[in-house]
Design an enzyme around this catalytic site. Structure first.
Site, mmCIF file in Angstrom:
data_model
loop_
_atom_site.group_PDB
_atom_site.id
_atom_site.type_symbol
_atom_site.label_atom_id
_atom_site.label_comp_id
_atom_site.label_asym_id
_atom_site.label_seq_id
_atom_site.Cartn_x
_atom_site.Cartn_y
_atom_site.Cartn_z
ATOM 1 N N GLN A 110 25.466 46.407 69.125
ATOM 2 C CA GLN A 110 24.591 45.252 69.315
ATOM 3 C C GLN A 110 24.432 44.936 70.798
ATOM 4 O O GLN A 110 23.358 44.515 71.245
ATOM 5 C CB GLN A 110 25.165 44.036 68.580
ATOM 6 C CG GLN A 110 24.208 42.856 68.519
ATOM 7 C CD GLN A 110 22.959 43.152 67.706
ATOM 8 O OE1 GLN A 110 23.020 43.904 66.737
ATOM 9 N NE2 GLN A 110 21.838 42.539 68.068
ATOM 10 N N VAL A 123 16.184 39.266 68.571
ATOM 11 C CA VAL A 123 17.399 40.043 68.818
ATOM 12 C C VAL A 123 18.596 39.127 69.045
ATOM 13 O O VAL A 123 18.527 38.190 69.851
ATOM 14 C CB VAL A 123 17.218 40.966 70.038
ATOM 15 C CG1 VAL A 123 18.471 41.814 70.242
ATOM 16 C CG2 VAL A 123 15.991 41.853 69.862
ATOM 17 N N ALA A 124 19.681 39.407 68.338
ATOM 18 C CA ALA A 124 20.897 38.614 68.485
ATOM 19 C C ALA A 124 21.753 39.146 69.634
ATOM 20 O O ALA A 124 21.804 40.351 69.879
ATOM 21 C CB ALA A 124 21.699 38.649 67.193
ATOM 22 N N SER A 129 25.377 38.726 65.798
ATOM 23 C CA SER A 129 24.563 39.421 64.797
ATOM 24 C C SER A 129 25.337 39.571 63.498
ATOM 25 O O SER A 129 26.481 40.042 63.491
ATOM 26 C CB SER A 129 24.172 40.816 65.312
ATOM 27 O OG SER A 129 23.577 41.574 64.273
ATOM 28 N N HIS A 131 24.770 41.675 61.347
ATOM 29 C CA HIS A 131 24.932 43.103 61.056
ATOM 30 C C HIS A 131 26.387 43.516 61.269
ATOM 31 O O HIS A 131 26.871 44.463 60.647
ATOM 32 C CB HIS A 131 24.019 43.938 61.951
ATOM 33 C CG HIS A 131 22.607 44.021 61.465
ATOM 34 N ND1 HIS A 131 22.217 44.812 60.406
ATOM 35 C CD2 HIS A 131 21.482 43.395 61.893
ATOM 36 C CE1 HIS A 131 20.917 44.684 60.201
ATOM 37 N NE2 HIS A 131 20.442 43.824 61.091
ATOM 38 N N ASP A 138 18.527 46.151 57.164
ATOM 39 C CA ASP A 138 17.099 46.110 57.495
ATOM 40 C C ASP A 138 16.382 47.141 56.643
ATOM 41 O O ASP A 138 16.689 48.341 56.714
ATOM 42 C CB ASP A 138 16.883 46.422 58.979
ATOM 43 C CG ASP A 138 17.375 45.311 59.885
ATOM 44 O OD1 ASP A 138 17.472 44.161 59.413
ATOM 45 O OD2 ASP A 138 17.670 45.581 61.064
ATOM 46 N N GLU A 185 11.361 37.643 59.789
ATOM 47 C CA GLU A 185 11.649 39.076 59.758
ATOM 48 C C GLU A 185 11.581 39.543 58.306
ATOM 49 O O GLU A 185 12.547 39.399 57.554
ATOM 50 C CB GLU A 185 13.030 39.378 60.345
ATOM 51 C CG GLU A 185 13.133 39.086 61.838
ATOM 52 C CD GLU A 185 14.450 39.553 62.433
ATOM 53 O OE1 GLU A 185 15.263 40.148 61.694
ATOM 54 O OE2 GLU A 185 14.657 39.334 63.632
ATOM 55 N N HIS A 188 14.610 41.920 57.123
ATOM 56 C CA HIS A 188 16.040 41.623 57.267
ATOM 57 C C HIS A 188 16.596 40.927 56.019
ATOM 58 O O HIS A 188 16.227 39.802 55.715
ATOM 59 C CB HIS A 188 16.266 40.743 58.499
ATOM 60 C CG HIS A 188 17.720 40.526 58.817
ATOM 61 N ND1 HIS A 188 18.345 41.143 59.871
ATOM 62 C CD2 HIS A 188 18.668 39.771 58.225
ATOM 63 C CE1 HIS A 188 19.604 40.769 59.918
ATOM 64 N NE2 HIS A 188 19.830 39.923 58.920
#
Length: 212
Positions: A110, A123-124, A129, A131, A138, A185, A188
């Site tokens: 990330q 964007v994190a 994030s 993720h 995604d 998004e 996501h």
């Protein structure tokens, strides 16, 4: 030696899926017993993860369509993977083609993404994030990628109407930027468990609103 290891891991994976197999009632998937508040971990712009946080039950994605990248292995939470496979199978019944573009990301991955694109609306920052939890994924079509054009596809309509049945929610929905901190998004999705996803979907909530 490698062959024996792969066989052993395959046996463990199959056995895990058997243990996680949900019952069915009127063609509705029943949540596995483990689906609980552990899937409601909130990661956003004000709730970061520790730099060293790594999920313990990651598994490699290898039997559904995903984007292969050099020197990278696509991984995801084991339980989430099970439901993701069911989601893909349901999509295929409707002649829809979904692809995993991203799943688990380490802090370092990330950080690399952030250094290339610091658009905070999409964007994190590293550590912020979801993720990194292994619970986010995604999804899009190969010919469209992670763009807003995905929202005009049959695949997106399918996810919008059915993802919650498999425990997933669209994490950054339309007109919720003031709550989530991110623009819409359509690609996501975040696993929260079927019962939670159903409540979030039916009440048009974000995870932040659901937990408040």
């Amino acid at each position: 030696m490698k062959t024996l290891i792969y066989k052993y891991l395959s046996i463990i994976f199959i056995f895990s899926l058997i243990l996680l197999l949900p019952l069915k009632s009127n063609d509705t998937i029943i949540p596995i017993s483990k689906t609980s508040d552990e899937y409601l971990i909130l990661v956003n712009k004000t709730n970061p993860l520790d730099k060293n946080y790594i999920p313990t039950n990651l598994i490699e994605i290898n039997n559904i369509d995903y984007i292969e990248r050099k020197n990278e292995t696509m991984q995801i939470n084991l339980d989430v993977y099970y439901y993701l496979i069911l989601l893909f199978e349901e999509a295929q019944k409707h002649d829809l083609c979904l692809t995993v573009f991203s799943a688990y990301r380490s802090y370092e991955k990330q950080e690399s993404i952030w250094n290339k694109n610091k658009d905070e609306l999409y964007v994190a920052k590293p550590g912020y994030s979801e993720h990194q939890t292994g619970l986010a994924v995604d999804l899009s079509r190969r010919d469209i990628g992670l763009t807003n054009n995905f929202m005009y596809t049959k695949e997106y309509v399918f996810l919008k109407n059915n993802a919650h049945k498999f425990g997933f929610i669209n994490r950054y929905p339309e007109n919720k930027m003031l709550v989530t901190g991110y623009l819409f998004e359509p690609w996501h999705y975040r696993f929260v468990g079927i019962s939670h996803a159903k409540a979030i979907y039916e009440n048009n909530l974000t995870l932040e609103e659901y937990l408040s």
